[in-house]
Design a protein around this motif. Structure first.
Motif, PDB file in Angstrom:
ATOM      1  N   MET A 182      47.038  68.614  70.634  1.00 56.13           N
ATOM      2  CA  MET A 182      48.356  69.592  71.036  1.00 56.13           C
ATOM      3  C   MET A 182      48.650  68.801  72.057  1.00 56.13           C
ATOM      4  SD  MET A 182      48.333  73.511  71.326  1.00 56.13           S
ATOM      5  CE  MET A 182      49.904  74.192  71.498  1.00 56.13           C
ATOM      6  N   LEU A 183      50.084  68.818  72.493  1.00 63.99           N
ATOM      7  CA  LEU A 183      50.736  68.368  73.377  1.00 63.99           C
ATOM      8  C   LEU A 183      51.013  69.370  74.500  1.00 63.99           C
ATOM      9  CD1 LEU A 183      52.344  65.720  74.652  1.00 63.99           C
ATOM     10  CD2 LEU A 183      54.279  66.526  73.339  1.00 63.99           C
ATOM     11  N   PHE A 184      50.735  69.065  75.922  1.00 66.25           N
ATOM     12  CA  PHE A 184      50.960  69.957  76.807  1.00 66.25           C
ATOM     13  C   PHE A 184      51.869  69.301  77.966  1.00 66.25           C
ATOM     14  CE2 PHE A 184      47.058  71.418  74.911  1.00 66.25           C
ATOM     15  CZ  PHE A 184      47.080  72.597  75.043  1.00 66.25           C
ATOM     16  N   VAL A 185      52.829  70.264  78.331  1.00 66.32           N
ATOM     17  CA  VAL A 185      53.646  69.714  79.559  1.00 66.32           C
ATOM     18  C   VAL A 185      53.337  70.600  80.535  1.00 66.32           C
ATOM     19  CG1 VAL A 185      56.014  69.353  79.910  1.00 66.32           C
ATOM     20  CG2 VAL A 185      55.518  68.793  77.833  1.00 66.32           C
ATOM     21  N   ARG A 186      53.303  69.988  81.638  1.00 68.09           N
ATOM     22  CA  ARG A 186      52.989  70.920  82.874  1.00 68.09           C
ATOM     23  C   ARG A 186      54.273  71.582  83.171  1.00 68.09           C
ATOM     24  NH1 ARG A 186      52.802  66.090  85.452  1.00 68.09           N
ATOM     25  NH2 ARG A 186      53.773  67.034  87.107  1.00 68.09           N
ATOM     26  N   ASP A 187      54.004  72.876  83.657  1.00 70.71           N
ATOM     27  CA  ASP A 187      55.020  73.932  83.766  1.00 70.71           C
ATOM     28  C   ASP A 187      55.876  73.717  84.984  1.00 70.71           C
ATOM     29  OD1 ASP A 187      56.128  76.498  83.374  1.00 70.71           O
ATOM     30  OD2 ASP A 187      55.400  77.346  85.301  1.00 70.71           O
ATOM     31  N   ASP A 188      55.391  73.039  85.854  1.00 72.61           N
ATOM     32  CA  ASP A 188      56.432  72.348  87.173  1.00 72.61           C
ATOM     33  C   ASP A 188      57.356  71.250  86.401  1.00 72.61           C
ATOM     34  OD1 ASP A 188      54.063  70.918  86.933  1.00 72.61           O
ATOM     35  OD2 ASP A 188      54.394  70.454  88.916  1.00 72.61           O
ATOM     36  N   ALA A 189      56.650  70.549  85.605  1.00 75.24           N
ATOM     37  CA  ALA A 189      57.443  69.457  85.141  1.00 75.24           C
ATOM     38  C   ALA A 189      58.714  69.610  84.131  1.00 75.24           C
ATOM     39  CB  ALA A 189      56.779  68.581  84.153  1.00 75.24           C
ATOM     40  N   LEU A 190      58.409  70.997  83.480  1.00 79.91           N
ATOM     41  CA  LEU A 190      59.385  71.642  82.832  1.00 79.91           C
ATOM     42  C   LEU A 190      60.503  72.322  83.788  1.00 79.91           C
ATOM     43  CD1 LEU A 190      60.285  72.634  79.632  1.00 79.91           C
ATOM     44  CD2 LEU A 190      58.914  74.497  80.348  1.00 79.91           C
ATOM     45  N   LYS A 191      59.871  72.684  84.666  1.00 78.98           N
ATOM     46  CA  LYS A 191      60.964  73.321  85.467  1.00 78.98           C
ATOM     47  C   LYS A 191      61.735  72.141  86.237  1.00 78.98           C
ATOM     48  CE  LYS A 191      58.179  77.624  86.659  1.00 78.98           C
ATOM     49  NZ  LYS A 191      57.330  78.211  87.712  1.00 78.98           N
TER      50      LYS A 191
ATOM     51  N   MET B 174      68.523  68.905  84.463  1.00 74.15           N
ATOM     52  CA  MET B 174      69.545  68.845  83.714  1.00 74.15           C
ATOM     53  C   MET B 174      70.552  69.896  84.072  1.00 74.15           C
ATOM     54  SD  MET B 174      70.449  71.060  80.727  1.00 74.15           S
ATOM     55  CE  MET B 174      69.106  72.381  81.098  1.00 74.15           C
ATOM     56  N   LEU B 175      70.575  70.793  84.684  1.00 78.00           N
ATOM     57  CA  LEU B 175      71.252  71.804  85.106  1.00 78.00           C
ATOM     58  C   LEU B 175      72.574  71.229  86.166  1.00 78.00           C
ATOM     59  CD1 LEU B 175      72.548  74.507  83.959  1.00 78.00           C
ATOM     60  CD2 LEU B 175      70.961  75.612  85.798  1.00 78.00           C
TER      61      LEU B 175
ATOM     62  N   ILE C  24      61.982  65.773  76.921  1.00 75.83           N
ATOM     63  CA  ILE C  24      62.127  67.571  76.681  1.00 75.83           C
ATOM     64  C   ILE C  24      63.545  67.571  76.558  1.00 75.83           C
ATOM     65  CG2 ILE C  24      61.904  69.583  77.802  1.00 75.83           C
ATOM     66  CD1 ILE C  24      59.792  68.552  79.580  1.00 75.83           C
ATOM     67  N   ARG C  25      63.796  68.456  75.261  1.00 73.72           N
ATOM     68  CA  ARG C  25      65.019  68.966  75.063  1.00 73.72           C
ATOM     69  C   ARG C  25      65.487  70.447  75.287  1.00 73.72           C
ATOM     70  NH1 ARG C  25      66.293  64.414  70.393  1.00 73.72           N
ATOM     71  NH2 ARG C  25      65.040  62.936  71.499  1.00 73.72           N
TER      72      ARG C  25
ATOM     73  N   LEU D 159      74.517  73.324  72.642  1.00 75.62           N
ATOM     74  CA  LEU D 159      74.387  72.019  72.914  1.00 75.62           C
ATOM     75  C   LEU D 159      72.944  71.665  73.048  1.00 75.62           C
ATOM     76  CD1 LEU D 159      76.814  71.205  75.737  1.00 75.62           C
ATOM     77  CD2 LEU D 159      76.773  70.307  73.681  1.00 75.62           C
ATOM     78  N   THR D 160      72.407  70.795  72.689  1.00 81.45           N
ATOM     79  CA  THR D 160      70.910  70.292  72.981  1.00 81.45           C
ATOM     80  C   THR D 160      70.921  69.100  73.717  1.00 81.45           C
ATOM     81  OG1 THR D 160      70.303  71.102  70.679  1.00 81.45           O
ATOM     82  CG2 THR D 160      68.980  69.534  71.911  1.00 81.45           C
ATOM     83  N   LEU D 161      70.342  69.343  75.076  1.00 76.16           N
ATOM     84  CA  LEU D 161      70.442  68.429  76.165  1.00 76.16           C
ATOM     85  C   LEU D 161      69.225  67.853  76.231  1.00 76.16           C
ATOM     86  CD1 LEU D 161      72.957  69.940  78.688  1.00 76.16           C
ATOM     87  CD2 LEU D 161      73.566  68.256  76.986  1.00 76.16           C
ATOM     88  N   ARG D 162      68.986  66.529  76.669  1.00 71.94           N
ATOM     89  CA  ARG D 162      67.769  65.751  76.469  1.00 71.94           C
ATOM     90  C   ARG D 162      67.577  65.526  78.028  1.00 71.94           C
ATOM     91  NH1 ARG D 162      66.853  60.370  72.837  1.00 71.94           N
ATOM     92  NH2 ARG D 162      64.505  60.287  73.107  1.00 71.94           N
ATOM     93  N   GLU D 163      66.379  65.514  78.549  1.00 67.83           N
ATOM     94  CA  GLU D 163      65.777  65.214  79.942  1.00 67.83           C
ATOM     95  C   GLU D 163      64.599  64.275  79.436  1.00 67.83           C
ATOM     96  OE1 GLU D 163      66.554  65.017  83.118  1.00 67.83           O
ATOM     97  OE2 GLU D 163      68.471  65.654  82.279  1.00 67.83           O
ATOM     98  N   ARG D 164      64.498  63.023  80.403  1.00 71.31           N
ATOM     99  CA  ARG D 164      63.354  62.215  80.090  1.00 71.31           C
ATOM    100  C   ARG D 164      62.776  61.985  81.506  1.00 71.31           C
ATOM    101  NH1 ARG D 164      65.765  57.159  76.676  1.00 71.31           N
ATOM    102  NH2 ARG D 164      65.982  58.401  74.546  1.00 71.31           N
ATOM    103  N   LYS D 165      61.517  62.137  81.486  1.00 71.33           N
ATOM    104  CA  LYS D 165      60.852  61.861  82.821  1.00 71.33           C
ATOM    105  C   LYS D 165      60.177  60.518  82.984  1.00 71.33           C
ATOM    106  CE  LYS D 165      61.586  65.520  85.147  1.00 71.33           C
ATOM    107  NZ  LYS D 165      62.022  65.429  86.206  1.00 71.33           N
TER     108      LYS D 165
END
Length: 163
Positions: free
Chosen positions: A1-10, A16-17, A149-150, A157-163
Motif C-alpha cells: 500500500m502506498l502512503f503519502v505523508r500528511d505534511d507532504a500532501l498539505k 498547487m493553490l 498527487i492530483r 479541473l484535476t491538477l497535478r503536483e509533483r514532488k
C-alpha cells in the motif's frame, strides 16, 4: 500500500493553490469561458431537438388513434405501433432528463470555478496549509505515487503536483 505523508500532501495542496493564485488568468478564466460556451450550448440544442422529436411522436400516436377509431387500421397493428412509439417517447424523456442533469452539472462547475477565481484574484500567496480552503475547493485526492498527487477540484479541473 502506498502512503503519502500528511505534511507532504498539505504542502502539495498549498503549492498547487499558490500556482492557481499566480496564474488564474491563464488557467481559470479560459476554463470558465469554455464551460460557459461549450457543452451547455450543445446540450440545450440537443434538448430542443429531442423535444421536437417528442412532439412528432405524439402527433404520430394521435394519427394512429384517429385511423384506428375510423377503422382504417387493424387494432393489432395499432397496438404494435403505439407501443413502439410509447417506448421511443420514454427513451426521449430519459435522454432529456440526462441532458438536463448534465447542464445542471455544468452550472455547478461554473459556480465553483467563479468562486475559485474570486478567491485567487483577492488572495495573497499562501504561507501554510489552510484546511478550510482545502475543504472548500477539493473534491478528492488521487495519489499516483509518492511524488505524483492530483487534486480533483469541485470545479471539474484535476491538477497535478509533483514532488
Amino acid at each position: 500500500m502506498l502512503f503519502v505523508r500528511d505534511d507532504a500532501l498539505k504542502q502539495s495542496f498549498t503549492t498547487m493553490l499558490n500556482k492557481l493564485i499566480f496564474s488564474h488568468r491563464q488557467i481559470l478564466k479560459p476554463y470558465l469561458e469554455s464551460l460557459k460556451t461549450s457543452s451547455s450550448d450543445d446540450s440545450l440544442h440537443r434538448i430542443q431537438q429531442i423535444q421536437t422529436l417528442l412532439a412528432q411522436n405524439t402527433e404520430k400516436r394521435e394519427t394512429l388513434t384517429m385511423l384506428m377509431t375510423q377503422g382504417i387500421i387493424d387494432p393489432v397493428l395499432y397496438s404494435q405501433e403505439t407501443n413502439e412509439l410509447l417506448s421511443q417517447a420514454d427513451s426521449f424523456r430519459d435522454e432529456i432528463e440526462a441532458l438536463k442533469n448534465e447542464v445542471s452539472g455544468d452550472v455547478n462547475k461554473i459556480t465553483e470555478t467563479t468562486a475559485l477565481i474570486h478567491f485567487a484574484e483577492k488572495s495573497a500567496m499562501l504561507q501554510e496549509f489552510d484546511k478550510d480552503l482545502f475543504d472548500r475547493y477539493v473534491k478528492r485526492i488521487i495519489v499516483h505515487s509518492r511524488n505524483d498527487i492530483r487534486f480533483e477540484l469541485k470545479c471539474g479541473l484535476t491538477l497535478r503536483e509533483r514532488k
